[in-house]
Design a protein around this motif. Structure first.
Motif, PDB file in Angstrom:
ATOM      1  N   ARG A 177       0.827  -1.210   0.000  1.00 37.82           N
ATOM      2  CA  ARG A 177       0.000   0.000   0.000  1.00 37.82           C
ATOM      3  C   ARG A 177       0.860   1.257   0.000  1.00 37.82           C
ATOM      4  O   ARG A 177       0.383   2.342   0.298  1.00 37.82           O
ATOM      5  N   THR A 178       2.126   1.123  -0.332  1.00 40.79           N
ATOM      6  CA  THR A 178       3.019   2.273  -0.282  1.00 40.79           C
ATOM      7  C   THR A 178       3.812   2.403  -1.574  1.00 40.79           C
ATOM      8  O   THR A 178       4.378   1.425  -2.069  1.00 40.79           O
ATOM      9  N   ILE A 179       3.823   3.610  -2.138  1.00 41.65           N
ATOM     10  CA  ILE A 179       4.693   3.911  -3.271  1.00 41.65           C
ATOM     11  C   ILE A 179       5.989   4.416  -2.674  1.00 41.65           C
ATOM     12  O   ILE A 179       6.074   5.544  -2.184  1.00 41.65           O
ATOM     13  N   GLU A 180       6.990   3.568  -2.659  1.00 41.96           N
ATOM     14  CA  GLU A 180       8.280   3.911  -2.079  1.00 41.96           C
ATOM     15  C   GLU A 180       9.183   4.462  -3.175  1.00 41.96           C
ATOM     16  O   GLU A 180       9.481   3.772  -4.150  1.00 41.96           O
ATOM     17  N   ILE A 181       9.600   5.722  -3.040  1.00 44.23           N
ATOM     18  CA  ILE A 181      10.499   6.319  -4.033  1.00 44.23           C
ATOM     19  C   ILE A 181      11.929   5.972  -3.640  1.00 44.23           C
ATOM     20  O   ILE A 181      12.506   6.559  -2.726  1.00 44.23           O
ATOM     21  N   ASP A 182      12.497   4.990  -4.329  1.00 45.28           N
ATOM     22  CA  ASP A 182      13.845   4.521  -3.996  1.00 45.28           C
ATOM     23  C   ASP A 182      14.932   5.315  -4.711  1.00 45.28           C
ATOM     24  O   ASP A 182      15.984   5.606  -4.151  1.00 45.28           O
ATOM     25  N   GLU A 183      14.670   5.631  -5.985  1.00 47.10           N
ATOM     26  CA  GLU A 183      15.687   6.360  -6.741  1.00 47.10           C
ATOM     27  C   GLU A 183      15.022   7.065  -7.923  1.00 47.10           C
ATOM     28  O   GLU A 183      13.882   6.766  -8.287  1.00 47.10           O
ATOM     29  N   PHE A 184      15.745   8.025  -8.492  1.00 47.54           N
ATOM     30  CA  PHE A 184      15.262   8.766  -9.649  1.00 47.54           C
ATOM     31  C   PHE A 184      16.131   8.414 -10.846  1.00 47.54           C
ATOM     32  O   PHE A 184      17.352   8.386 -10.742  1.00 47.54           O
ATOM     33  N   VAL A 185      15.487   8.130 -11.956  1.00 42.46           N
ATOM     34  CA  VAL A 185      16.230   7.796 -13.173  1.00 42.46           C
ATOM     35  C   VAL A 185      15.752   8.704 -14.295  1.00 42.46           C
ATOM     36  O   VAL A 185      14.643   9.241 -14.266  1.00 42.46           O
ATOM     37  N   ASN A 186      16.597   8.865 -15.290  1.00 42.33           N
ATOM     38  CA  ASN A 186      16.245   9.673 -16.447  1.00 42.33           C
ATOM     39  C   ASN A 186      15.165   8.961 -17.241  1.00 42.33           C
ATOM     40  O   ASN A 186      15.259   7.767 -17.521  1.00 42.33           O
ATOM     41  N   LYS A 187      14.121   9.685 -17.610  1.00 38.27           N
ATOM     42  CA  LYS A 187      13.025   9.083 -18.358  1.00 38.27           C
ATOM     43  C   LYS A 187      13.516   8.442 -19.647  1.00 38.27           C
ATOM     44  O   LYS A 187      12.999   7.410 -20.082  1.00 38.27           O
ATOM     45  N   ALA A 188      14.525   9.062 -20.273  1.00 38.73           N
ATOM     46  CA  ALA A 188      15.043   8.543 -21.530  1.00 38.73           C
ATOM     47  C   ALA A 188      15.702   7.177 -21.357  1.00 38.73           C
ATOM     48  O   ALA A 188      15.884   6.438 -22.324  1.00 38.73           O
ATOM     49  N   ASP A 189      16.058   6.832 -20.117  1.00 44.79           N
ATOM     50  CA  ASP A 189      16.711   5.542 -19.853  1.00 44.79           C
ATOM     51  C   ASP A 189      15.716   4.393 -19.743  1.00 44.79           C
ATOM     52  O   ASP A 189      16.114   3.229 -19.685  1.00 44.79           O
ATOM     53  N   ILE A 190      14.430   4.702 -19.677  1.00 46.52           N
ATOM     54  CA  ILE A 190      13.419   3.660 -19.497  1.00 46.52           C
ATOM     55  C   ILE A 190      12.934   3.159 -20.845  1.00 46.52           C
ATOM     56  O   ILE A 190      12.445   3.932 -21.675  1.00 46.52           O
ATOM     57  N   ASP A 191      13.065   1.870 -21.066  1.00 49.01           N
ATOM     58  CA  ASP A 191      12.585   1.238 -22.294  1.00 49.01           C
ATOM     59  C   ASP A 191      11.064   1.400 -22.350  1.00 49.01           C
ATOM     60  O   ASP A 191      10.364   1.029 -21.408  1.00 49.01           O
ATOM     61  N   PRO A 192      10.503   1.960 -23.441  1.00 51.61           N
ATOM     62  CA  PRO A 192       9.050   2.180 -23.542  1.00 51.61           C
ATOM     63  C   PRO A 192       8.222   0.920 -23.331  1.00 51.61           C
ATOM     64  O   PRO A 192       7.059   1.008 -22.944  1.00 51.61           O
ATOM     65  N   ARG A 193       8.810  -0.252 -23.563  1.00 55.83           N
ATOM     66  CA  ARG A 193       8.058  -1.497 -23.380  1.00 55.83           C
ATOM     67  C   ARG A 193       7.662  -1.725 -21.927  1.00 55.83           C
ATOM     68  O   ARG A 193       6.743  -2.493 -21.641  1.00 55.83           O
ATOM     69  N   TYR A 194       8.379  -1.069 -21.009  1.00 55.58           N
ATOM     70  CA  TYR A 194       8.084  -1.257 -19.594  1.00 55.58           C
ATOM     71  C   TYR A 194       6.925  -0.380 -19.125  1.00 55.58           C
ATOM     72  O   TYR A 194       6.409  -0.564 -18.024  1.00 55.58           O
ATOM     73  N   LEU A 195       6.512   0.585 -19.934  1.00 58.53           N
ATOM     74  CA  LEU A 195       5.425   1.475 -19.550  1.00 58.53           C
ATOM     75  C   LEU A 195       4.083   0.786 -19.744  1.00 58.53           C
ATOM     76  O   LEU A 195       3.829   0.198 -20.790  1.00 58.53           O
ATOM     77  N   ILE A 196       3.199   0.844 -18.745  1.00 58.25           N
ATOM     78  CA  ILE A 196       1.884   0.224 -18.864  1.00 58.25           C
ATOM     79  C   ILE A 196       0.831   1.290 -19.107  1.00 58.25           C
ATOM     80  O   ILE A 196       0.263   1.399 -20.172  1.00 58.25           O
ATOM     81  N   ARG A 197       0.561   2.098 -18.110  1.00 58.54           N
ATOM     82  CA  ARG A 197      -0.473   3.123 -18.262  1.00 58.54           C
ATOM     83  C   ARG A 197      -0.186   4.277 -17.291  1.00 58.54           C
ATOM     84  O   ARG A 197       0.394   4.071 -16.226  1.00 58.54           O
ATOM     85  N   PRO A 198      -0.603   5.494 -17.655  1.00 64.11           N
ATOM     86  CA  PRO A 198      -0.340   6.653 -16.802  1.00 64.11           C
ATOM     87  C   PRO A 198      -1.430   6.857 -15.753  1.00 64.11           C
ATOM     88  O   PRO A 198      -2.596   6.537 -15.971  1.00 64.11           O
ATOM     89  N   TYR A 199      -1.027   7.398 -14.609  1.00 64.09           N
ATOM     90  CA  TYR A 199      -1.957   7.713 -13.528  1.00 64.09           C
ATOM     91  C   TYR A 199      -1.697   9.119 -13.019  1.00 64.09           C
ATOM     92  O   TYR A 199      -0.578   9.617 -13.074  1.00 64.09           O
ATOM     93  N   TYR A 200      -2.756   9.749 -12.513  1.00 65.64           N
ATOM     94  CA  TYR A 200      -2.598  10.991 -11.769  1.00 65.64           C
ATOM     95  C   TYR A 200      -2.403  10.625 -10.303  1.00 65.64           C
ATOM     96  O   TYR A 200      -3.126   9.797  -9.760  1.00 65.64           O
ATOM     97  N   VAL A 201      -1.406  11.248  -9.683  1.00 68.48           N
ATOM     98  CA  VAL A 201      -1.142  11.021  -8.264  1.00 68.48           C
ATOM     99  C   VAL A 201      -1.519  12.286  -7.510  1.00 68.48           C
ATOM    100  O   VAL A 201      -0.998  13.363  -7.797  1.00 68.48           O
ATOM    101  N   ARG A 202      -2.430  12.182  -6.539  1.00 64.15           N
ATOM    102  CA  ARG A 202      -2.852  13.349  -5.778  1.00 64.15           C
ATOM    103  C   ARG A 202      -2.999  12.974  -4.317  1.00 64.15           C
ATOM    104  O   ARG A 202      -3.206  11.797  -3.978  1.00 64.15           O
ATOM    105  N   PRO A 203      -2.878  13.957  -3.404  1.00 66.74           N
ATOM    106  CA  PRO A 203      -3.017  13.649  -1.986  1.00 66.74           C
ATOM    107  C   PRO A 203      -4.423  13.183  -1.668  1.00 66.74           C
ATOM    108  O   PRO A 203      -5.401  13.653  -2.249  1.00 66.74           O
ATOM    109  N   ASP A 204      -4.532  12.234  -0.754  1.00 63.56           N
ATOM    110  CA  ASP A 204      -5.828  11.684  -0.364  1.00 63.56           C
ATOM    111  C   ASP A 204      -6.246  12.325   0.957  1.00 63.56           C
ATOM    112  O   ASP A 204      -5.782  11.941   2.029  1.00 63.56           O
TER     113      ASP A 204
END
Length: 286
Positions: free
Chosen positions: A91-118
């Motif tokens: 139940r937790t989105i743990e931000i472990d590290e930041f990577v350059n978007k260009a380094d991510i293979d597009p095949r790994y992308l599933i779908r986009p979400y909006y993240v907002r405070p609950d």
């Protein structure tokens, strides 16, 4: 009416934690959908959940999930057991590290979400995390490595063709001529438009005539084709700079048809709602 959250949990950056909710950033509810009908009666087809051996209909409360160990041999898993597996860490989105978007293979992308405070409690913490990573308000769910297929399965048999420098130069020139800025409003779902036109014609009782499909032709001289493409790209670029013509008004029949196809929003309005402000950050649900 506000959209319903797909997931609720916590966003954590080191010791800073805040409750958040994820909302789908895209939607296909505006697309035309079809029902299956009985050609003889015109009635809708209804699907029943039946026992594969007895043929008897099974009520939802008696249906459980099962993992097939061997042919016809299953291990049953109840809803309660699956919920127990959902540990607190899930139940937790743990931000472990930041990577350059260009380094991510597009095949790994599933779908986009909006993240907002609950809720109001997490606004301060969320604002700190958001501003720290330059307004992170869109997250992209990533696939796990085992979900991505090895390209060798598809490309191992492709011939190793040697491409000449002249061909590459011409191809690059075509790409440069066609370069532009990403403007979602310029794109039209031509298939959806064709579906609306088809339905309108059938409703009006007009005959449906199949359109000629484009024919594939063998390219005898690749260099010649590239040169012609350069000329074609230049013409397209010149035409694109001219003021856009106003879209043709829909006929009365089309207006009448588009009203009952419920929920179909104008393309520009739908595209505007799907656009996400700020930069994109990739996240994974822990």
């Amino acid at each position: 009416m506000a959209p319903r959250a797909n997931w609720k949990g916590f966003l954590r950056l080191s010791l800073v934690t805040c409750p958040v909710a994820l909302y789908p950033a895209t939607s296909e509810s505006e697309k035309i959908s079809f029902n299956q009908l009985n050609r003889q009666t015109g009635h809708r087809i209804k699907y029943l959940k039946v026992d594969a051996d007895t043929g008897d209909e099974v009520p939802n409360e008696d249906i459980v999930k099962g993992y097939e160990l061997d042919k016809g041999q299953y291990i049953e898993v109840s809803k309660e057991e699956l919920e127990e597996v959902a540990l607190e860490s899930t139940r937790t989105i743990e931000i472990d590290e930041f990577v350059n978007k260009a380094d991510i293979d597009p095949r790994y992308l599933i779908r986009p979400y909006y993240v907002r405070p609950d809720g109001k409690v997490g606004h301060d913490a969320f604002a700190v995390i958001r501003e720290t990573i330059r307004e992170m308000d869109v997250g992209t769910l990533l696939r796990y490595p085992y979900e991505v297929r090895d390209p060798k399965e598809y490309f191992d048999e492709i011939q190793d063709v040697k491409v000449t420098k002249d061909m590459l130069d011409l191809a690059r020139h075509i790409v440069e001529q066609k370069a532009g800025n990403f403007e979602p409003d310029k794109f039209e779902d031509q298939y959806e438009t064709a579906l609306v036109d088809l339905i309108n014609q059938k409703r009006a009782g007009k005959p449906i005539t199949p359109k000629e499909r484009p024919r594939g032709e063998n390219v005898v001289d690749l260099m010649d084709a590239l040169r012609k493409s350069v000329g074609g790209a230049a013409a397209e670029t010149k035409a694109a700079k001219k003021p856009a013509k106003k879209a043709k008004k829909a006929t009365a029949g089309q207006k009448e048809m588009l009203m009952p196809i419920a929920g179909k929003k104008p393309a520009k309005e739908a595209a505007a709602k799907k656009q996400a402000p700020g930069s994109t950050a990739e996240i994974r649900l822990a």
